[in-house]
Design a protein around this motif. Structure first.
Motif, PDB file in Angstrom:
ATOM      1  N   THR A 373       0.815  -1.215   0.000  1.00 35.07           N
ATOM      2  CA  THR A 373       0.000   0.000   0.000  1.00 35.07           C
ATOM      3  C   THR A 373       0.848   1.265   0.000  1.00 35.07           C
ATOM      4  O   THR A 373       0.301   2.368  -0.046  1.00 35.07           O
ATOM      5  CB  THR A 373      -0.928   0.037   1.236  1.00 35.07           C
ATOM      6  OG1 THR A 373      -0.124   0.141   2.428  1.00 35.07           O
ATOM      7  CG2 THR A 373      -1.788  -1.216   1.306  1.00 35.07           C
ATOM      8  N   LEU A 374       2.156   1.139   0.064  1.00 40.70           N
ATOM      9  CA  LEU A 374       3.024   2.319   0.056  1.00 40.70           C
ATOM     10  C   LEU A 374       3.091   2.905  -1.343  1.00 40.70           C
ATOM     11  O   LEU A 374       3.114   2.176  -2.337  1.00 40.70           O
ATOM     12  CB  LEU A 374       4.441   1.952   0.517  1.00 40.70           C
ATOM     13  CG  LEU A 374       4.596   1.393   1.933  1.00 40.70           C
ATOM     14  CD1 LEU A 374       6.066   1.067   2.205  1.00 40.70           C
ATOM     15  CD2 LEU A 374       4.085   2.372   2.973  1.00 40.70           C
ATOM     16  N   SER A 375       3.158   4.214  -1.428  1.00 43.46           N
ATOM     17  CA  SER A 375       3.349   4.869  -2.720  1.00 43.46           C
ATOM     18  C   SER A 375       4.796   4.659  -3.173  1.00 43.46           C
ATOM     19  O   SER A 375       5.647   4.204  -2.385  1.00 43.46           O
ATOM     20  CB  SER A 375       3.058   6.364  -2.599  1.00 43.46           C
ATOM     21  OG  SER A 375       4.050   6.997  -1.797  1.00 43.46           O
ATOM     22  N   GLY A 376       5.081   5.018  -4.431  1.00 45.66           N
ATOM     23  CA  GLY A 376       6.448   4.871  -4.934  1.00 45.66           C
ATOM     24  C   GLY A 376       7.444   5.673  -4.119  1.00 45.66           C
ATOM     25  O   GLY A 376       8.547   5.216  -3.815  1.00 45.66           O
ATOM     26  N   GLY A 377       7.046   6.916  -3.747  1.00 44.07           N
ATOM     27  CA  GLY A 377       7.935   7.757  -2.954  1.00 44.07           C
ATOM     28  C   GLY A 377       8.155   7.208  -1.565  1.00 44.07           C
ATOM     29  O   GLY A 377       9.269   7.213  -1.033  1.00 44.07           O
ATOM     30  N   GLU A 378       7.073   6.695  -0.941  1.00 40.72           N
ATOM     31  CA  GLU A 378       7.210   6.098   0.392  1.00 40.72           C
ATOM     32  C   GLU A 378       8.092   4.855   0.341  1.00 40.72           C
ATOM     33  O   GLU A 378       8.938   4.644   1.220  1.00 40.72           O
ATOM     34  CB  GLU A 378       5.825   5.747   0.941  1.00 40.72           C
ATOM     35  CG  GLU A 378       5.015   6.949   1.382  1.00 40.72           C
ATOM     36  CD  GLU A 378       3.589   6.580   1.744  1.00 40.72           C
ATOM     37  OE1 GLU A 378       2.983   7.303   2.548  1.00 40.72           O
ATOM     38  OE2 GLU A 378       3.063   5.580   1.196  1.00 40.72           O
ATOM     39  N   ALA A 379       7.908   4.032  -0.701  1.00 45.47           N
ATOM     40  CA  ALA A 379       8.724   2.822  -0.838  1.00 45.47           C
ATOM     41  C   ALA A 379      10.199   3.183  -0.981  1.00 45.47           C
ATOM     42  O   ALA A 379      11.078   2.529  -0.401  1.00 45.47           O
ATOM     43  CB  ALA A 379       8.251   2.007  -2.045  1.00 45.47           C
TER      44      ALA A 379
END
Length: 801
Positions: A373-379
């Motif tokens: 569920t993490l966004s690309g930036g969060e990942a």
């Protein structure tokens, strides 16, 4: 006698002279014989329009060669098990160091993968509870929702003394909840969506995607197993037949001349569909699962994934389930308050890891947050955590737009982290569009001048001031600032959201205006996506266009996704008097060796897979005979290699004139994707490119409300104005546009702003401002208002200058 030294400066050591990464004659992808020298132990930012060759130089050339050389240091036995990686197309690559890539690829979407398991945080917490938890229930595995409890006995032969045979018992205590098997949710299946009970199996009773009455699996397993009568309507099954049909455990049976495994329908569905992540399913399968299956929180573990024993063991009043459910910044405070000398080193390491989450702007996450569920930036920022405390120096870190998904308030924090990595003695290479990050560079490399075939050259190399003074596209637009609009549009209605409580939203009531451009802002984790994606009422003609991966095979590309390939195939078939299927890499025309993929992919298990070009088709994906057929002087492989812009010209006139294809290509150009090649694999697109591709396919839809999630991701400064024009055209055509965005230019251009906050996680989830951008700037009552005011003030200064 004291030691003395000569007064003259010592001669530099030869080892200190290797202070540059040299690239000469790079021709990877669209690079045009690029030669450059990058300083080591400095921060270099690569700039340029989308598709200009930044990633080709940083990732596909420098990083790829570094990884290839490291692989060659493995023992010959290991190398023989790995496919050989081709050397990047470059004449000289010197001065390379070990490269660590921190990209935006989404993290694994396995149902049991969480933020805690993706880092070392969960492992350390399990050890901590196994030492201090009361009551003590076992080793660290007893606190793991990925470990099931097992027990048994077996006969063993003890060598010596007559080789005695003894019975030995064994057991392992695991922390997995037995009902949901560590997933946290259980499923309830609607049987009416699986089959038509008025029909027999042989008559096509199944309504499950891919299950046809003449398919091998259903015929051989159900019809020929002898367990069921395939010609008897399902509603006439006896109680025992129904039990066998739905729930029978896996059983080996004879089916014709073969032995097959018969299994009840419910366990078969659970293994075939429910063991996979929903986001990874093909659209028609996902639609079936949404229709047939209801996922609810597991009643046994209450969604914690853990067994009762794991939840009963506590440190103070806190169980490991409680610890993982807390926001990481709160968990870090709890860990800091623990004082136990027996595990002091473990506590120190755990504190450092949790503090890194907070420092990197992810303190609002919890360790039990599913990683998918993490966004690309969060990942990307989660991946950074393991490197911040690393003792490695003199390595090369390569980042792909690390500011993606960050509010202007958080960008400075990210910049500080990049500088910290550099100051430890590392080389930091960053592909970036944001002026705030370009500003901290020691060295700037600007590629262009255009995208795709029009790019691939070095337009500028030097300092930030030099870039600003240069006449490159980036230099001219570096100080671009959008101004507030003189007048804003009047809403035509509103979407009413009442009592929204999804995730961290705190009983939010808000009216989202229709008929205008509405921008939803706030720091990362403030609740923007929860408000827009989870709370906007359905059935309002809402078309949600996000950055989630576009699922499909490795053969999927912009031409197949947009439907562009269909008229092209028909035109080729008509011009050559053959079947359209020949011009599809997914059908009759595919190269038989690579099955139309163009590369041979080798899965290396726990290591990253490797793709090598197919030797038979040379990466062209089609059978050689297909490439003899031409349209307008080009074969199908050459057409798929064209950029969108080039293809637009090709299909606009002459023998290849194709209005249906030209219309789709115009939409792709409108959303800023003119540089993409028609045959570029979808899994190579960035999140922003994926979103704009989806937008292009939906521009002809009848829906009245468009929802976009950070559409400026991956856009060059020069392209943001084009995106704003597109949003204006959508609104003027009668659409309502709702945009989640951090970019100040989009905020300034909005008709209405809804700002969430004031902070992230439990400090957010509230609407802190509703109104026009001018009112937000005048009030300066929120972080967004302060940063937007500073942005506009700089714009005014630039105008005066």
């Amino acid at each position: 006698m004291p030691h003395t030294s000569a007064t003259s400066s010592p001669v530099p050591h030869a080892a200190d002279s290797h202070d540059l990464i040299r690239v000469h004659g790079a021709r990877q992808h669209n690079l045009k014989d690029v030669s450059i020298a990058l300083p080591k132990r400095r921060l270099t930012v690569f700039t340029g329009v989308s598709g200009s060759g930044k990633s080709s130089l940083a990732f596909a050339t420098i990083a790829a060669e570094s990884q290839r050389l490291i692989n060659e240091t493995y023992p010959s036995f290991v190398q023989n098990l790995m496919p050989s990686q081709a050397r990047p197309e470059a004449d000289v690559l010197e001065g390379l160091t070990a490269a660590i890539i921190v990209d935006q690829q989404r993290m694994g979407s396995d149902p049991r993968s969480t933020v805690g398991t993706a880092t070392d945080a969960n492992a350390m917490l399990r050890i901590l509870f196994s030492r201090l938890g009361d009551p003590h229930i076992g080793p660290p595995s007893a606190y793991s929702f990925n470990s099931a409890s097992i027990s048994g006995s077996a006969s063993i032969t003890v060598a010596g003394g007559g080789n005695k045979t003894e019975t030995a018992d064994f057991s392992r205590t695991g922390g997995m909840c037995t009902q949901c098997e560590g997933r946290g949710t259980v499923s309830d299946i609607d049987l009416t969506q699986l089959y038509d009970d008025s029909k027999a199996i042989a008559e096509g009773a199944f309504t499950i995607p891919g299950w046809k009455s003449d398919s091998w699996w259903t015929v051989r397993t159900y019809a020929e197993s002898g367990i069921l009568d395939p010609h008897k309507p399902i509603r006439e099954f006896t109680e025992q037949e129904m039990q066998d049909f739905l729930y029978r455990e896996a059983t080996k049976v004879k089916a014709g001349n073969s032995t097959v495994t018969y299994e009840g329908l419910i366990p078969k569905i659970q293994k075939s569909f429910l063991s996979k992540d929903r986001a990874s399913m093909q659209p028609h399968v996902r639609e079936f699962v949404d229709r047939a299956v209801t996922f609810t929180t597991c009643p046994s573990c209450e969604g914690t994934r853990l067994s009762e024993g794991a939840r009963s063991s506590k440190i103070g009043q806190i169980s490991i389930a409680d610890a993982c459910a807390r926001e990481i910044r709160d968990l870090a405070k709890w860990v800091r308050d623990l004082d136990e000398p027996s595990v002091a080193p473990l506590l120190d390491t755990l504190r450092q890891t949790l503090d890194s989450f907070v420092e990197i702007g992810l303190g609002y996450l919890s360790l039990d947050r599913p990683s998918g569920t993490l966004s690309g930036g969060e990942a990307q920022r989660v991946k950074m955590i393991r490197h911040l405390g690393s003792s490695l120096t003199d390595v090369t870190y390569i980042f792909d737009e690390p500011t993606v998904g960050l509010h202007p308030h958080d960008i400075q924090r990210m910049n500080d982290l990049l500088l910290r990595l550099r100051d430890k003695g590392n080389t930091v290479l960053v592909v970036e569009h944001k002026p705030e990050t370009i500003a901290i560079a020691d060295h700037v490399v600007d590629l262009g001048p255009g995208p795709g075939p029009a790019g691939g050259t070095i337009c500028f190399e030097g300092t930030l001031d030099g870039l600003r003074a240069s006449d490159t596209v980036t230099g001219r637009h570096l100080d671009d600032r959008a101004a507030l609009k003189d007048t804003v549009r009047t809403p035509t209605g509103a979407l009413k959201i009442r009592g929204a409580t999804a995730h961290n939203l705190q009983n939010v009531d808000v009216d989202v205006p229709l008929g205008i451009l509405t921008v939803v802002t706030g720091v990362a984790g403030a609740g923007k996506s929860s408000l827009v994606h989870s709370s906007i009422p359905t059935g309002e003609g809402v078309i949600s266009i996000d950055q989630s991966p576009i699922r499909g095979s490795r053969r999927s590309n912009p031409a197949t996704y947009t439907g562009l390939l269909e008229p092209i195939r028909k035109a080729f078939a008509k011009a050559n008097g053959v079947k359209p299927a020949l011009f599809s890499a997914n059908s009759a025309g595919a190269c038989p060796t690579c099955n139309g993929v163009g590369v041979l992919h080798t899965d290396l298990g726990i290591m990253a897979g490797v793709s090598t070009p197919c030797e038979d088709c040379g990466g062209k994906r089609f059978h050689a005979s297909v490439l003899e057929h031409r349209l307008g002087g080009r074969n199908i492989s050459e057409v798929l290699a064209m950029s969108v812009t080039e293809a637009g010209e090709f299909f606009s006139a002459g023998e290849a004139r194709l209005p249906a294809a030209h219309k789709i290509l115009e939409r792709l150009v409108e959303v800023g994707l003119g540089y993409l090649s028609l045959g570029q694999p979808l899994n190579t697109l960035s999140g922003g490119e994926r979103q704009r591709l989806k937008l292009a396919t939906h521009m002809g839809d009848t829906g009245g409300v468009y929802v976009l999630d950070e559409p400026t991701t991956g856009l060059h400064l020069a392209d943001v104005a084009q995106l704003l024009d597109l949003l204006d055209r959508l609104v003027e055509s009668g659409k309502s546009v709702i945009v989640i965005e951090h970019h100040q230019a989009v905020m300034a251009h909005a008709d209405w702003i809804i700002d969430l906050g004031p902070g992230a996680g439990h400090d957010g989830g509230r609407v802190v401002f509703e109104g026009t951008p001018a009112d937000l700037v005048a009030a300066r009552s929120t972080l967004t208002g302060e940063h937007l005011a500073e942005y506009l003030a700089r714009a005014a200064q630039d105008d005066q200058a």
